[in-house]
Design a protein around this motif. Structure first.
Motif, PDB file in Angstrom:
ATOM      1  N   GLN A   1       1.980 -15.886 -10.124  1.00 50.17           N
ATOM      2  CA  GLN A   1       0.910 -15.065  -9.561  1.00 50.17           C
ATOM      3  C   GLN A   1       0.329 -14.202 -10.670  1.00 50.17           C
ATOM      4  O   GLN A   1       1.058 -13.484 -11.345  1.00 50.17           O
ATOM      5  N   GLU A   2      -0.974 -14.286 -10.862  1.00 46.55           N
ATOM      6  CA  GLU A   2      -1.594 -13.506 -11.921  1.00 46.55           C
ATOM      7  C   GLU A   2      -1.466 -12.009 -11.667  1.00 46.55           C
ATOM      8  O   GLU A   2      -1.437 -11.215 -12.582  1.00 46.55           O
ATOM      9  N   MET A   3      -1.409 -11.610 -10.403  1.00 46.95           N
ATOM     10  CA  MET A   3      -1.283 -10.208 -10.025  1.00 46.95           C
ATOM     11  C   MET A   3      -2.403  -9.383 -10.638  1.00 46.95           C
ATOM     12  O   MET A   3      -2.218  -8.243 -11.043  1.00 46.95           O
ATOM     13  N   GLN A   4      -3.592  -9.972 -10.726  1.00 48.30           N
ATOM     14  CA  GLN A   4      -4.748  -9.244 -11.210  1.00 48.30           C
ATOM     15  C   GLN A   4      -5.375  -8.515 -10.042  1.00 48.30           C
ATOM     16  O   GLN A   4      -5.570  -9.093  -8.970  1.00 48.30           O
ATOM     17  N   LEU A   5      -5.706  -7.258 -10.250  1.00 48.77           N
ATOM     18  CA  LEU A   5      -6.226  -6.413  -9.194  1.00 48.77           C
ATOM     19  C   LEU A   5      -7.695  -6.116  -9.439  1.00 48.77           C
ATOM     20  O   LEU A   5      -8.154  -6.097 -10.577  1.00 48.77           O
ATOM     21  N   MET A   6      -8.417  -5.890  -8.347  1.00 48.70           N
ATOM     22  CA  MET A   6      -9.793  -5.395  -8.443  1.00 48.70           C
ATOM     23  C   MET A   6      -9.837  -4.011  -7.802  1.00 48.70           C
ATOM     24  O   MET A   6      -9.122  -3.741  -6.833  1.00 48.70           O
ATOM     25  N   ARG A   7     -10.685  -3.166  -8.355  1.00 47.28           N
ATOM     26  CA  ARG A   7     -10.819  -1.786  -7.891  1.00 47.28           C
ATOM     27  C   ARG A   7     -12.097  -1.679  -7.065  1.00 47.28           C
ATOM     28  O   ARG A   7     -13.198  -1.894  -7.580  1.00 47.28           O
ATOM     29  N   CYS A   8     -11.973  -1.371  -5.794  1.00 50.03           N
ATOM     30  CA  CYS A   8     -13.109  -1.299  -4.869  1.00 50.03           C
ATOM     31  C   CYS A   8     -13.505   0.164  -4.707  1.00 50.03           C
ATOM     32  O   CYS A   8     -12.698   0.981  -4.248  1.00 50.03           O
ATOM     33  N   THR A   9     -14.734   0.490  -5.066  1.00 51.66           N
ATOM     34  CA  THR A   9     -15.241   1.853  -4.961  1.00 51.66           C
ATOM     35  C   THR A   9     -16.604   1.827  -4.306  1.00 51.66           C
ATOM     36  O   THR A   9     -17.267   0.788  -4.239  1.00 51.66           O
ATOM     37  N   GLY A  10     -17.078   2.992  -3.845  1.00 54.09           N
ATOM     38  CA  GLY A  10     -18.413   3.104  -3.255  1.00 54.09           C
ATOM     39  C   GLY A  10     -18.351   3.630  -1.843  1.00 54.09           C
ATOM     40  O   GLY A  10     -17.387   4.265  -1.409  1.00 54.09           O
ATOM     41  N   ARG A  11     -19.412   3.340  -1.098  1.00 57.22           N
ATOM     42  CA  ARG A  11     -19.525   3.759   0.301  1.00 57.22           C
ATOM     43  C   ARG A  11     -19.866   2.527   1.128  1.00 57.22           C
ATOM     44  O   ARG A  11     -20.974   2.001   1.057  1.00 57.22           O
ATOM     45  N   GLY A  12     -18.890   2.065   1.875  1.00 55.92           N
ATOM     46  CA  GLY A  12     -19.091   0.872   2.690  1.00 55.92           C
ATOM     47  C   GLY A  12     -17.769   0.375   3.218  1.00 55.92           C
ATOM     48  O   GLY A  12     -16.720   1.022   3.065  1.00 55.92           O
ATOM     49  N   GLN A  13     -17.797  -0.792   3.830  1.00 55.31           N
ATOM     50  CA  GLN A  13     -16.609  -1.395   4.422  1.00 55.31           C
ATOM     51  C   GLN A  13     -16.354  -2.736   3.732  1.00 55.31           C
ATOM     52  O   GLN A  13     -17.274  -3.532   3.562  1.00 55.31           O
TER      53      GLN A  13
ATOM     54  N   GLY B   1     -11.909   9.172   3.292  1.00 56.10           N
ATOM     55  CA  GLY B   1     -10.883   9.497   2.318  1.00 56.10           C
ATOM     56  C   GLY B   1     -11.405   9.672   0.914  1.00 56.10           C
ATOM     57  O   GLY B   1     -10.812  10.381   0.109  1.00 56.10           O
ATOM     58  N   GLY B   2     -12.529   8.993   0.590  1.00 48.59           N
ATOM     59  CA  GLY B   2     -13.137   9.149  -0.726  1.00 48.59           C
ATOM     60  C   GLY B   2     -12.291   8.660  -1.875  1.00 48.59           C
ATOM     61  O   GLY B   2     -12.408   9.170  -2.987  1.00 48.59           O
ATOM     62  N   MET B   3     -11.412   7.672  -1.642  1.00 47.13           N
ATOM     63  CA  MET B   3     -10.562   7.170  -2.718  1.00 47.13           C
ATOM     64  C   MET B   3     -10.736   5.664  -2.824  1.00 47.13           C
ATOM     65  O   MET B   3     -10.994   4.981  -1.830  1.00 47.13           O
ATOM     66  N   PRO B   4     -10.623   5.099  -4.045  1.00 47.28           N
ATOM     67  CA  PRO B   4     -10.760   3.654  -4.218  1.00 47.28           C
ATOM     68  C   PRO B   4      -9.575   2.905  -3.625  1.00 47.28           C
ATOM     69  O   PRO B   4      -8.540   3.474  -3.283  1.00 47.28           O
ATOM     70  N   VAL B   5      -9.747   1.577  -3.533  1.00 49.06           N
ATOM     71  CA  VAL B   5      -8.712   0.680  -3.041  1.00 49.06           C
ATOM     72  C   VAL B   5      -8.466  -0.377  -4.110  1.00 49.06           C
ATOM     73  O   VAL B   5      -9.415  -0.894  -4.716  1.00 49.06           O
ATOM     74  N   LEU B   6      -7.205  -0.681  -4.349  1.00 46.16           N
ATOM     75  CA  LEU B   6      -6.826  -1.755  -5.250  1.00 46.16           C
ATOM     76  C   LEU B   6      -6.419  -2.960  -4.419  1.00 46.16           C
ATOM     77  O   LEU B   6      -5.586  -2.845  -3.510  1.00 46.16           O
ATOM     78  N   ALA B   7      -7.012  -4.120  -4.718  1.00 45.86           N
ATOM     79  CA  ALA B   7      -6.743  -5.331  -3.945  1.00 45.86           C
ATOM     80  C   ALA B   7      -6.653  -6.513  -4.895  1.00 45.86           C
ATOM     81  O   ALA B   7      -7.136  -6.473  -6.032  1.00 45.86           O
ATOM     82  N   ARG B   8      -6.027  -7.575  -4.415  1.00 48.85           N
ATOM     83  CA  ARG B   8      -5.945  -8.803  -5.205  1.00 48.85           C
ATOM     84  C   ARG B   8      -7.343  -9.333  -5.479  1.00 48.85           C
ATOM     85  O   ARG B   8      -8.208  -9.320  -4.603  1.00 48.85           O
ATOM     86  N   GLN B   9      -7.548  -9.798  -6.675  1.00 47.88           N
ATOM     87  CA  GLN B   9      -8.840 -10.388  -7.000  1.00 47.88           C
ATOM     88  C   GLN B   9      -9.068 -11.618  -6.126  1.00 47.88           C
ATOM     89  O   GLN B   9      -8.185 -12.442  -5.935  1.00 47.88           O
ATOM     90  N   GLY B  10     -10.272 -11.698  -5.575  1.00 45.92           N
ATOM     91  CA  GLY B  10     -10.627 -12.825  -4.724  1.00 45.92           C
ATOM     92  C   GLY B  10     -10.278 -12.657  -3.270  1.00 45.92           C
ATOM     93  O   GLY B  10     -10.548 -13.558  -2.465  1.00 45.92           O
ATOM     94  N   SER B  11      -9.676 -11.524  -2.885  1.00 47.34           N
ATOM     95  CA  SER B  11      -9.293 -11.340  -1.487  1.00 47.34           C
ATOM     96  C   SER B  11     -10.441 -10.818  -0.630  1.00 47.34           C
ATOM     97  O   SER B  11     -10.320 -10.768   0.590  1.00 47.34           O
ATOM     98  N   MET B  12     -11.560 -10.392  -1.250  1.00 48.58           N
ATOM     99  CA  MET B  12     -12.702  -9.912  -0.469  1.00 48.58           C
ATOM    100  C   MET B  12     -13.433 -11.104   0.153  1.00 48.58           C
ATOM    101  O   MET B  12     -13.786 -12.057  -0.534  1.00 48.58           O
ATOM    102  N   VAL B  13     -13.639 -11.046   1.474  1.00 49.88           N
ATOM    103  CA  VAL B  13     -14.393 -12.098   2.159  1.00 49.88           C
ATOM    104  C   VAL B  13     -15.775 -11.623   2.606  1.00 49.88           C
ATOM    105  O   VAL B  13     -16.662 -12.442   2.849  1.00 49.88           O
ATOM    106  N   MET B  14     -15.979 -10.316   2.726  1.00 48.10           N
ATOM    107  CA  MET B  14     -17.275  -9.771   3.112  1.00 48.10           C
ATOM    108  C   MET B  14     -17.233  -8.270   2.896  1.00 48.10           C
ATOM    109  O   MET B  14     -16.165  -7.661   2.925  1.00 48.10           O
TER     110      MET B  14
END
Length: 534
Positions: A387-399, A349-362
């Motif tokens: 809820q702080e509702m702070q988001l992180m922007r995930c970009t790049g090539r990976g899972q 898809g080539g598009m970033p993902v917005l997720a809650r900060q701290g929700s990445m586990v790997m």
């Protein structure tokens, strides 16, 4: 003009063409490489429940001929004919794959593509190169999938194993041998696409470029001899070895196991003759036929040195123990690994993902995580709900693997429609979605207001719940606790319904269910409630 797809792009087939009799061409090559190109007809669980819909060189068509293998023609390494309106109801997906036959890796492949031709005109094309892959030996190129209507997705997802591993991934089994599937009925005539930029129409005679006649539909002209691959069978798998059963004495029939006795185990010892002592009973916790416990640090008798205690001598070992927890790679952008873990493939898809900060586990690959400010509306959400509702922007090539406190995760794919989700229940979403924060005010709501996020457009939003939610249709009498509601259709009207009465509050011991949300809307609207109050 053909539409150029990128990896992860999807579209309704009806938006590409009004036809349902389609030509699918695949072009893939590499120096010294040989490829097997196949089509898997999968059920609603994305499993090959009927091996007659595994279309490859040894089985060139499905029973009703809705999927046919044509061979190499018109510049394509392999081609298929797909008649969507003849595919049976139990087939929900057609996955087109390419696997290596022999040594090599997908990174050695040159530029290739998968294309769809309707009525002689190329309507969509997804191009790829070997540089997009590494050590994979197979690639899932594109899918036709049924989601209320037939759609097409450009996948481009690599797969570590070869054809056998891909077959097992789709629930099939590999046999040692199987007879070739002969084709007796002559298929209808077919004119393949020409070498020019625009291929000819289905059924139209080819231009007289050579004295040879046009190849028959389903019978490619002089295909290269395909290497023999292990075919499919449905032999049952033995889950565990049974204990050998002692043969019956000569001339006596074998004894059947008694009620409650497992076949293969010996019969319980007979009672001793009168006057003799019975054999000593095993220690507490030890059953008949088991070895006595071995002192700590000593090897049991007969066990090879270095083998841990408790491991069966003929067990499958560590790989079998970890097999149920392996990463699930379905070729989709969003994939549920289990109820509490979600994987998103940023390369699709080539598009970033917005997720809650701290929700990445790997994460795997080259992924960058940046802060995404939520703005004034976002700060209001944080101040009101905690809820702080702070988001992180995930970009790049990976899972990227996402989770939060073991909550159940539910990916919701939007196709131009909209949904309202409680801000506390949003885990992640595609940046392509349009979103805004809405506020529902009412006395009795914690913080004085309920903040929701309305999503609109095309993309996926991941909703988290405590436990398994329930989806209810919106009726004039639909009410939900504001602390338990998760989401609702954006077309629904939400009204604060208060059961607070002065006379009731004048006395102690009221029910506590004082503020509810009432939902109104036309048929087709819904509300999602979790079995938990925030």
């Amino acid at each position: 003009m053909a539409r150029e797809f990128q990896r992860g792009h999807k579209a309704k087939v009806s938006d590409l063409t009004s036809g349902t009799d389609l030509y699918v061409g695949v072009q893939i090559a590499g120096p010294g490489l040989t490829f097997d190109i196949s089509c898997f007809g999968l059920d609603a669980d994305e499993q090959l429940s009927d091996d007659r819909y595994f279309i490859f060189f040894n089985q060139p068509k499905s029973p009703e001929e809705s999927i046919q293998l044509l061979g190499a023609q018109a510049g394509d390494t392999e081609s298929f004919r797909v008649t969507l309106d003849r595919i049976p109801a139990n087939i929900h997906k057609l996955s087109f794959t390419a696997t290596l036959d022999g040594a090599g890796q997908m990174s050695q492949a040159g530029p290739g593509y998968i294309r769809i031709v309707a009525g002689g005109e190329e309507v969509v094309k997804y191009a790829f190169t070997g540089s997009e892959f590494t050590t994979e030996r197979a690639v899932m190129l594109g899918d036709f999938y049924l989601k209320d209507v037939w759609r097409f997705a450009a996948v481009g997802q690599g797969f570590d194993g070869g054809l056998d591993a891909l077959l097992k991934n789709f629930g099939g089994e590999v046999a040692e041998e199987a007879p070739a599937a002969p084709s007796q009925d002559a298929p209808p005539a077919f004119a393949p696409p020409s070498q020019a930029s625009a291929p000819p129409a289905f059924g139209a005679p080819a231009a007289p470029q050579a004295p040879q006649p046009a190849p028959a539909f389903g019978a490619p002209a002089a295909p290269a001899p395909a290497p023999q691959q292990p075919p499919v069978h449905a032999a049952p798998t033995i889950a565990a070895p049974m204990a050998p059963q002692a043969p019956a004495p000569y001339g006596q029939p074998p004894q059947q196991p008694q009620f409650g006795q497992i076949p293969g185990q010996g019969a319980p010892p007979a009672a001793p003759p009168y006057g003799q002592q019975p054999p000593a009973a095993p220690p507490y916790g030890q059953q008949y036929g088991q070895q006595p416990p071995v002192p700590f640090g000593q090897q049991p008798p007969g066990l090879p040195h270095g083998v841990p205690q408790g491991v069966p001598a003929a067990g499958a070992g560590l790989q079998a123990a970890l097999q149920p927890y392996k990463e699930a790679a379905t070729g989709q952008r969003w994939t549920s690994q289990n109820q509490q873990l979600m994987r998103v493939d940023l390369t699709m898809g080539g598009m970033p993902v917005l997720a809650r900060q701290g929700s990445m586990v790997m994460y795997q690959g080259k992924v960058d995580f940046g802060y995404k400010g939520a703005g004034f509306a976002g700060r209001m959400v944080g101040n009101a709900t905690g809820q702080e509702m702070q988001l992180m922007r995930c970009t790049g090539r990976g899972q990227v693997f996402l989770a939060e406190e073991g909550a159940h995760l539910h990916p919701i794919e939007l196709q131009g429609d909209g949904i309202c989700v409680s801000a506390e229940n949003v885990l992640a979403f595609d940046e392509s979605l349009q979103y805004e924060v809405r506020r529902i005010e009412g006395h009795g709501i914690p913080g004085g207001a309920l903040f929701t996020m309305q999503f609109q457009g095309t993309g996926t939003v991941v909703v988290k719940t405590h436990g398994v939610p329930v989806v209810l249709p919106v009726t004039p009498t639909t009410f939900a606790d504001c602390n338990a509601v998760v989401a609702w259709s954006s077309a629904s009207q939400v009204i604060i319904s208060s059961q607070v009465r002065l006379r009731r509050n004048a006395y102690p011991g009221h029910s506590g269910e004082t503020v509810n949300l009432q939902f109104r809307g036309a048929p087709g609207n819904f509300v999602v409630v979790q079995p938990y109050e925030v």
